[in-house]
Design a protein around this motif. Structure first.
Motif, PDB file in Angstrom:
ATOM      1  N   GLY A 164       0.825  -1.208   0.000  1.00  0.00           N
ATOM      2  CA  GLY A 164       0.000   0.000   0.000  1.00  0.00           C
ATOM      3  C   GLY A 164       0.859   1.259   0.000  1.00  0.00           C
ATOM      4  N   LYS A 165       0.173   2.407  -0.113  1.00  0.00           N
ATOM      5  CA  LYS A 165       0.893   3.677  -0.119  1.00  0.00           C
ATOM      6  C   LYS A 165       1.692   3.845   1.181  1.00  0.00           C
ATOM      7  N   TYR A 166       1.101   3.372   2.263  1.00  0.00           N
ATOM      8  CA  TYR A 166       1.792   3.411   3.553  1.00  0.00           C
ATOM      9  C   TYR A 166       1.993   1.997   4.082  1.00  0.00           C
ATOM     10  N   LYS A 167       3.240   1.606   4.179  1.00  0.00           N
ATOM     11  CA  LYS A 167       3.548   0.298   4.772  1.00  0.00           C
ATOM     12  C   LYS A 167       3.883   0.535   6.240  1.00  0.00           C
ATOM     13  N   ILE A 168       3.059  -0.021   7.118  1.00  0.00           N
ATOM     14  CA  ILE A 168       3.324   0.148   8.546  1.00  0.00           C
ATOM     15  C   ILE A 168       3.840  -1.174   9.113  1.00  0.00           C
ATOM     16  N   THR A 169       5.051  -1.138   9.628  1.00  0.00           N
ATOM     17  CA  THR A 169       5.653  -2.332  10.217  1.00  0.00           C
ATOM     18  C   THR A 169       5.669  -2.151  11.735  1.00  0.00           C
ATOM     19  N   VAL A 170       5.102  -3.106  12.435  1.00  0.00           N
ATOM     20  CA  VAL A 170       5.017  -3.012  13.897  1.00  0.00           C
ATOM     21  C   VAL A 170       5.963  -4.035  14.507  1.00  0.00           C
ATOM     22  N   CYS A 171       6.771  -3.614  15.453  1.00  0.00           N
ATOM     23  CA  CYS A 171       7.629  -4.574  16.137  1.00  0.00           C
ATOM     24  C   CYS A 171       6.832  -5.266  17.224  1.00  0.00           C
ATOM     25  N   THR A 172       6.809  -6.611  17.167  1.00  0.00           N
ATOM     26  CA  THR A 172       6.091  -7.385  18.186  1.00  0.00           C
ATOM     27  C   THR A 172       7.050  -8.258  18.983  1.00  0.00           C
ATOM     28  N   ASN A 173       8.348  -8.008  18.819  1.00  0.00           N
ATOM     29  CA  ASN A 173       9.326  -8.829  19.530  1.00  0.00           C
ATOM     30  C   ASN A 173       9.179  -8.626  21.040  1.00  0.00           C
ATOM     31  N   LEU A 174       9.797  -9.534  21.813  1.00  0.00           N
ATOM     32  CA  LEU A 174       9.530  -9.579  23.254  1.00  0.00           C
ATOM     33  C   LEU A 174       9.652  -8.240  23.989  1.00  0.00           C
ATOM     34  N   PRO A 175      10.779  -7.517  23.863  1.00  0.00           N
ATOM     35  CA  PRO A 175      10.863  -6.276  24.641  1.00  0.00           C
ATOM     36  C   PRO A 175       9.735  -5.303  24.291  1.00  0.00           C
ATOM     37  N   CYS A 176       9.371  -5.220  23.016  1.00  0.00           N
ATOM     38  CA  CYS A 176       8.264  -4.354  22.618  1.00  0.00           C
ATOM     39  C   CYS A 176       6.938  -4.908  23.129  1.00  0.00           C
ATOM     40  N   ALA A 177       6.773  -6.240  23.029  1.00  0.00           N
ATOM     41  CA  ALA A 177       5.517  -6.861  23.463  1.00  0.00           C
ATOM     42  C   ALA A 177       5.253  -6.581  24.943  1.00  0.00           C
ATOM     43  N   LEU A 178       6.313  -6.536  25.746  1.00  0.00           N
ATOM     44  CA  LEU A 178       6.141  -6.278  27.184  1.00  0.00           C
ATOM     45  C   LEU A 178       5.561  -4.882  27.405  1.00  0.00           C
ATOM     46  N   GLY A 196      -6.013   0.278  -1.048  1.00  0.00           N
ATOM     47  CA  GLY A 196      -4.602   0.316  -1.426  1.00  0.00           C
ATOM     48  C   GLY A 196      -3.772   1.288  -0.600  1.00  0.00           C
ATOM     49  N   LYS A 197      -4.321   1.754   0.504  1.00  0.00           N
ATOM     50  CA  LYS A 197      -3.620   2.791   1.249  1.00  0.00           C
ATOM     51  C   LYS A 197      -2.626   2.224   2.267  1.00  0.00           C
ATOM     52  N   PHE A 198      -3.056   1.191   2.985  1.00  0.00           N
ATOM     53  CA  PHE A 198      -2.197   0.683   4.061  1.00  0.00           C
ATOM     54  C   PHE A 198      -1.846  -0.786   3.886  1.00  0.00           C
ATOM     55  N   VAL A 245       6.650   0.494  18.958  1.00  0.00           N
ATOM     56  CA  VAL A 245       7.369   1.164  17.883  1.00  0.00           C
ATOM     57  C   VAL A 245       6.841   0.698  16.526  1.00  0.00           C
ATOM     58  N   MET A 246       6.690   1.630  15.600  1.00  0.00           N
ATOM     59  CA  MET A 246       6.309   1.264  14.236  1.00  0.00           C
ATOM     60  C   MET A 246       7.168   2.033  13.247  1.00  0.00           C
ATOM     61  N   LEU A 247       7.283   1.442  12.071  1.00  0.00           N
ATOM     62  CA  LEU A 247       8.081   2.054  11.019  1.00  0.00           C
ATOM     63  C   LEU A 247       7.172   2.260   9.813  1.00  0.00           C
ATOM     64  N   VAL A 248       7.134   3.493   9.300  1.00  0.00           N
ATOM     65  CA  VAL A 248       6.293   3.785   8.146  1.00  0.00           C
ATOM     66  C   VAL A 248       7.180   3.896   6.910  1.00  0.00           C
ATOM     67  N   ASN A 249       6.862   3.091   5.906  1.00  0.00           N
ATOM     68  CA  ASN A 249       7.599   3.096   4.627  1.00  0.00           C
ATOM     69  C   ASN A 249       9.113   3.001   4.796  1.00  0.00           C
ATOM     70  N   ASN A 250       9.535   2.222   5.777  1.00  0.00           N
ATOM     71  CA  ASN A 250      10.955   1.929   6.021  1.00  0.00           C
ATOM     72  C   ASN A 250      11.772   3.110   6.525  1.00  0.00           C
ATOM     73  N   VAL A 251      11.218   4.314   6.558  1.00  0.00           N
ATOM     74  CA  VAL A 251      12.055   5.458   6.906  1.00  0.00           C
ATOM     75  C   VAL A 251      11.585   6.250   8.124  1.00  0.00           C
ATOM     76  N   ARG A 252      10.310   6.226   8.411  1.00  0.00           N
ATOM     77  CA  ARG A 252       9.834   7.065   9.505  1.00  0.00           C
ATOM     78  C   ARG A 252       9.540   6.193  10.719  1.00  0.00           C
TER      79      ARG A 252
END
Lengths: 157, 437
Positions: free
Chosen positions: A75-89, A114-116, A132-139
């Motif tokens: 999508g126009k905005y790819k949002i990647t969310v970290c779900t690893n243990l330290p973040c999950a806590l 097609g947006k997200f 923590v999340m990462l938008v489009n690999n840069v933000r």
């Protein structure tokens, strides 16, 4: 074909390495190509290979090894969310659940408009800022409680 | 920002990452001292040895010794590489170092180049921190403009060029030879050792790779002397160290404290336990380090030797704090998924074994565990450990072994009762995400 601007950026990357080691710029070249095209199609990968004088398979090998390259449209905005243990806590998984519910998609899915695109990420090296999340690999977005997530989605026009 | 030492004190200043600010804080005086006084390379390596600085990336290898492995008389190119590919779950210190103090890392790398006779260096920066990568590139531009990088640095017969290489999402590239492969434009699969990078490194040339924090410690050691650095910590564990505290604390963040600081004190600096809940367990050195239960960790001081004696590792100094709302099976399931996902696939025991570990822990967590599963998990780890090219296999195994060792009853409860010892709503409350709702 890649734009002149992208090629110029790739040239700057090539210059970082010894003259006979052009291949070292392949990661940056793929990132630049992805930024221009939105994702890495086989044609785009072939273009990068031709430009760097590498066998296409060697470039494809790199593109398919590193997690931040997209080998299918997103999508126009790819949002990647970290779900690893330290973040999950500190709410990483809950933040992802919240996003899934808000967007009506699961991981690796794109909203109908097609947006997200939502992705599950591995450690981004920012565990103290969870969620923590990462938008489009840069933000990188830190401390994403429900209110901040709502604001982020609102900003993504 | 928590406790500040000579690296993180920059965080307090305005625009602390700019060259002018670094110079105002005394920056580049170590490099100037070396060049003006023509300090010989041996003496620099000697100070590092005296300082007892140990690699801050996780392995804790003595830095001075590592530098002394580089062949002096080698004709042709030699390289210095900085490992800022910080992706070990729980670790987020290098990001703050590069954010507030990039020039300290650059100065450390230039000194490394001088001491080991290298003409070129690369800093490999974690893919997910784009803004930090851009900032580092700007810092490099500033340093070039000030003739701190390039030909005849500060007028001396010494030239050094430094570049940033941006990663793109692969945990394995934190392994130093995988990182070299990655800079060479390949997929990041670790190399068989020997030969070690000091003889066959980047592009096959002698190369020394150190962590960001290690390089950042070098200017202080040159300015103040190895003895003074050692005195900041304790014998065999010189200096201050950044600890990244994450998880169930009130104020997660980085804390730069002397080696040997009691764990209790660090916990207090991080604001104590969130919601005043009870501490259950701590992973003291990044996700690959064995977990320690509350009674063990509360007696530890934070240095390589004390944590090793307690049965874990100081690692990268990433302290993951878990309170009583944590389901240890679920916690391990997430870590096991991570190693399964990040295994590069080169060695069969790791490629297949990490999948086995994840699937078995996953089925225990989801109420499908079998009575023999804990023995099975231990047997899989025994068949991974020591049988792979790099340490990822061991890193995937140690959490499994230690979680079962210290929290075995919780796993057994899961298997017998097909549910968690910690009720779901208690677990949900632990993350603090739903407090607004």
């Amino acid at each position: 074909m890649l734009s002149q601007e992208s090629l110029k950026q790739i040239d700057r990357e090539v210059a970082k390495y010894p003259a006979e080691q052009k291949q070292s710029a392949v990661m940056a070249a793929l990132a630049i190509a992805q930024t221009e095209k939105g994702w890495l199609s086989t044609e785009t990968i072939d273009d990068v290979a031709a430009y760097l004088g590498m066998p296409p398979v060697a470039v494809y090998e790199v593109a398919s090894f590193y997690n931040m390259y997209d080998l299918a449209p997103v999508g126009k905005y790819k949002i990647t969310v970290c779900t690893n243990l330290p973040c999950a806590l500190s709410g990483g998984v809950h933040a992802a659940d919240y996003l899934k519910q808000k967007l009506g998609v699961g991981f690796n899915e794109t909203t109908a408009d097609g947006k997200f695109t939502l992705k599950e990420g591995e450690c981004m090296g920012a565990c103290g800022d969870a969620p923590v999340m990462l938008v489009n690999n840069v933000r990188m977005c830190s401390f994403m409680q429900p209110e901040q997530i709502d604001r982020l989605l609102g900003e993504c026009k | 920002m928590g406790a500040l030492g000579f690296i993180l004190n920059a965080a307090e200043g305005e625009r602390s990452w700019r060259l002018a600010e670094y110079v105002r804080r005394g920056g580049y005086s170590a490099l100037k001292k070396i060049i003006n006084e023509k300090i010989p390379a041996d003496q620099i390596v000697g100070e590092l040895k005296k300082s007892s600085l140990r690699g801050r990336g996780g392995a804790g290898f003595p830095t001075g010794l590592k530098w002394s492995f580089m062949p002096r008389q080698f004709p042709g190119a030699k390289y210095v590489v900085c490992n800022s590919d910080e992706g070990e779950p729980g670790t987020f210190k290098d990001r703050d170092i590069l954010r507030w103090n990039p020039h300290m890392v650059i100065e450390g790398m230039i000194i490394a180049g001088y001491a080991m006779g290298c003409q070129r260096g690369y800093n490999y920066i974690h893919g997910e921190i784009w803004d930090i990568y851009k900032r580092f590139e700007e810092a490099l531009e500033e340093a070039r403009a000030a003739k701190l990088l390039g030909n005849n640095i500060l007028g001396a017969d010494f030239s050094f060029e430094l570049q940033a290489h941006h990663g793109y999402g692969a945990y394995i590239c934190g392994e130093e030879t995988a990182l070299l492969e990655s800079i060479e434009g390949k997929k990041g699969q670790p190399r068989f050792k020997p030969p070690f990078p000091a003889s066959f490194g980047l592009y096959g040339k002698p190369t020394t790779i150190n962590n960001t924090e290690t390089f950042a410690s070098v200017p202080y050691i040159i300015n103040e002397g190895g003895d003074k650095f050692l005195e900041l910590g304790k014998p065999n564990n010189g200096g201050t160290k950044l600890f990244s505290v994450s998880g169930h604390v009130n104020r997660p963040g980085n804390f730069e404290v002397p080696m040997g600081t009691p764990f209790k004190d660090l916990l207090e600096m991080a604001g104590g336990m969130r919601g005043g809940r009870k501490l259950k367990a701590v992973i003291p050195g990044g996700s690959s380090a064995p977990v320690l239960p509350v009674d063990v960790i509360m007696e530890c001081t934070l240095d390589y030797d004390s944590i090793a004696k307690a049965g874990s590792m100081l690692g990268s100094g990433a302290v993951i704090v878990m309170d009583e709302t944590t389901c240890m099976v679920k916690a391990l399931e997430r870590l096991s998924y991570f190693y399964f996902e990040e295994s590069c696939g080169q060695c069969t025991p790791c490629r297949e074994g990490t999948g086995w570990l994840y699937r078995v822990v996953h089925r225990i967590e989801h109420g499908e565990g079998r009575p023999e599963d804990l023995d099975l998990l231990n047997s899989v780890t025994d068949n991974i450990m020591g049988r792979t090219i790099c340490a990822l296999g061991d890193a995937a195994s140690m959490p499994v072994k230690s979680f079962i060792k210290h929290f075995g009853t919780e796993f057994e409860y899961h298997i017998q009762n097909k549910k968690c010892l910690v009720p779901e709503d208690v677990q949900r409350a632990g993350s603090g995400f739903f407090k607004a709702a």
